[in-house]
Design an enzyme around this catalytic site. Structure first.
Site, PDB file in Angstrom:
ATOM      1  NE  ARG A  48      -2.975   7.785   2.836  1.00 32.22           N
ATOM      2  CZ  ARG A  48      -4.100   7.069   2.747  1.00 32.22           C
ATOM      3  NH1 ARG A  48      -5.292   7.633   2.761  1.00 32.22           N
ATOM      4  NH2 ARG A  48      -4.040   5.750   2.623  1.00 32.22           N
ATOM      5  CB  ALA A  50      -2.303   2.844  -4.867  1.00 33.10           C
ATOM      6  NE  ARG A  91       3.621   8.950  -1.774  1.00 32.59           N
ATOM      7  CZ  ARG A  91       2.858   8.350  -0.839  1.00 32.59           C
ATOM      8  NH1 ARG A  91       1.545   8.537  -0.830  1.00 32.59           N
ATOM      9  NH2 ARG A  91       3.408   7.575   0.078  1.00 32.59           N
ATOM     10  CD  GLN A 196      -0.565   6.537   6.442  1.00 32.57           C
ATOM     11  OE1 GLN A 196      -0.077   6.127   7.490  1.00 32.57           O
ATOM     12  NE2 GLN A 196       0.159   6.747   5.372  1.00 32.57           N
ATOM     13  CG  ASP A 237       0.913   1.909  -2.429  1.00 39.03           C
ATOM     14  OD1 ASP A 237       0.459   1.435  -1.365  1.00 39.03           O
ATOM     15  OD2 ASP A 237       0.786   3.098  -2.769  1.00 39.03           O
ATOM     16  CG  ASN A 247      -0.050  -1.952   1.573  1.00 40.58           C
ATOM     17  OD1 ASN A 247      -0.533  -1.045   0.900  1.00 40.58           O
ATOM     18  ND2 ASN A 247      -0.535  -2.278   2.761  1.00 40.58           N
ATOM     19  CE  LYS A 248       2.267   4.006   3.792  1.00 43.42           C
ATOM     20  NZ  LYS A 248       3.346   4.992   3.442  1.00 43.42           N
TER      21      LYS A 248
HETATM   22  O1  MRU Z   1       1.522   6.347   1.847  1.00 49.86           O
HETATM   23  P1  MRU Z   1       0.073   6.090   1.611  1.00 49.86           P
HETATM   24  O2  MRU Z   1      -0.808   6.525   2.719  1.00 49.86           O
HETATM   25  O3  MRU Z   1      -0.365   6.617   0.258  1.00 49.86           O
HETATM   26  O4  MRU Z   1      -0.011   4.503   1.523  1.00 49.86           O
HETATM   27  C1  MRU Z   1      -1.251   3.921   1.258  1.00 49.86           C
HETATM   28  C2  MRU Z   1      -1.221   2.448   1.281  1.00 49.86           C
HETATM   29  O5  MRU Z   1      -0.197   1.854   1.507  1.00 49.86           O
HETATM   30  C3  MRU Z   1      -2.474   1.741   0.901  1.00 49.86           C
HETATM   31  O6  MRU Z   1      -2.547   0.523   1.549  1.00 49.86           O
HETATM   32  C4  MRU Z   1      -2.510   1.506  -0.613  1.00 49.86           C
HETATM   33  O7  MRU Z   1      -2.203   2.659  -1.324  1.00 49.86           O
HETATM   34  C5  MRU Z   1      -3.825   0.974  -1.062  1.00 49.86           C
HETATM   35  S1  MRU Z   1      -5.153   2.128  -0.890  1.00 49.86           S
HETATM   36  C6  MRU Z   1      -6.541   1.361  -1.501  1.00 49.86           C
END
Ligand code: MRU
Length: 348
Positions: A48, A50, A91, A196, A237, A247-248
């Site tokens: 996981r 991006a 995704r 996370q 993302d 983003n998350k």
């Molecule tokens: O759902 P996830 O854990 O893949 O989400 C990850 C994030 O939101 C990160 O902040 C993003 O992908 C950047 S990672 C360098």
């Protein structure tokens, strides 16, 4: 200890991943040999983040080409079209997935024969992997220029080595600040529903001895009001052309809390995460994930059986809340539509 979440084993056409679902309890590697298994690993979040998703997908395409010994360019392209379709469906929100698949597709569509195609895809996948390493280091270098000697960060989700090939973006900046000799403190919010921050970012910062504290998501505004916090920094993302940033889930709340407390809110973003074809955040598809992410923790129910849920996995932070977008080419500031384009055009 140093680790790689993603490793390509050319001899056996295998993508080796750390199973991030099991961290921090167990460091377990999975060896994947088909594009369908790579797509499953992206979907179920074995891998996981991006940039990591993009690199994994590129190797999934390479696997497809290398596992088919045919000399027929036509047959090979049929397999690649199917692998590309399966990986694209894994995704929706992280643009790096589509960016990496588009790069691989450009290569296989241009190839003149089967052998040339396999070699060119191998070169492209390893270039995408190497580029991620270099880009992350450059992001940290630009960020270090604006950081004081004593610095307290607020960070969301996981954006470190696990989410990329090596250093990471926002968490990479925190680690680099520590390694540069600065006195660093980082508040890591736990990042419900999948945790996370608590599970992965704390795991990483503990490996590297970076001082930090895990806090609950709801504590961000309180901590920014009562403790010294110099900046919030997150990954992303997808950044729309106007700087709106997906983003998350919970990132937007953090940006609002930062705004109300005068804390600058920064996004660390490889240029590959900037989607110039998407005009604003309203045009970004937000993934919705399974109810069990909300109703269970580690398989244990924490809500009444059958309770209704709504589980958007990402949110969009409007550009007006963002102090700067730190890329490998420098830091973009408002107005982002112009500054992001300038960074792209100056370096293309
Ligand atoms: O759902 P996830 O854990 O893949 O989400 C990850 C994030 O939101 C990160 O902040 C993003 O992908 C950047 S990672 C360098």
């Amino acid at each position: 200890m140093s680790f790689r979440a993603i490793e390509w084993l050319q001899e056996t056409n295998t993508l080796r991943l750390i199973d991030q679902k099991r961290l921090p309890e167990e460091i377990r590697y999975l060896d994947l040999t088909t594009p369908a298994s790579v797509a499953d690993a992206i979907r179920d979040m074995t891998v996981r983040g991006a940039p990591a998703i993009g690199v994994a997908a590129a190797f999934g395409i390479l696997q497809s080409a290398q596992s088919n010994a045919t000399e027929s360019l036509e047959l090979l392209k049929q397999d690649l079209t199917e692998a590309d379709r399966v990986l694209r469906a894994s995704r929706p929100t992280a643009v790096n997935l589509f960016w990496a698949l588009d790069r691989m597709k450009g290569v296989w569509q241009a190839a003149g024969n089967a052998e040339e195609l396999r070699l060119a895809l191998r070169a492209e996948a390893t270039a995408i992997e190497a580029q991620d390493v270099a880009v992350n280091r450059a992001i940290s270098e630009h960020a270090l220029k604006i950081l004081p000697q004593e610095v307290t960060f607020f960070h969301h989700c996981n954006t470190g080595s696990l989410a990329t090939v090596e250093l990471g973006t926002a968490l990479g900046v925190i680690r680099s600040a520590h390694e540069s000799g600065r006195k660093v403190m980082a508040y890591l919010d736990e990042t419900r529903p999948r945790l996370q921050g608590a599970k992965l970012s704390s795991f990483e910062l503990m490996q590297f001895g970076v001082p930090h504290a895990i806090v609950v998501d709801g504590a961000s505004a309180h901590i920014m009001r009562t403790q010294k916090v110099d900046l919030a920094i997150v990954g992303c993302d997808r950044v729309a052309a106007n700087g709106d940033t997906a983003n998350k889930i919970g990132t937007y709340n953090l940006a609002l809390a930062a705004q109300d407390n005068g804390v600058p809110f920064y996004v660390a973003a490889p240029m590959s995460t900037i989607d110039f074809d998407t005009v604003s955040g309203d045009d970004i598809e937000i993934e919705e994930r399974d109810a069990s992410e909300i109703t269970e923790i580690n398989g244990i129910a924490i809500a009444p059986e059958g309770a209704p849920t709504f589980n958007p996995a990402f949110d969009v932070t409007p550009n007006r809340l963002i102090a700067g977008i730190i890329t490998e080419h420098g830091i973009a500031r408002a107005p982002f539509a112009e500054s992001l384009m300038r960074l792209r055009d100056r370096n293309s």
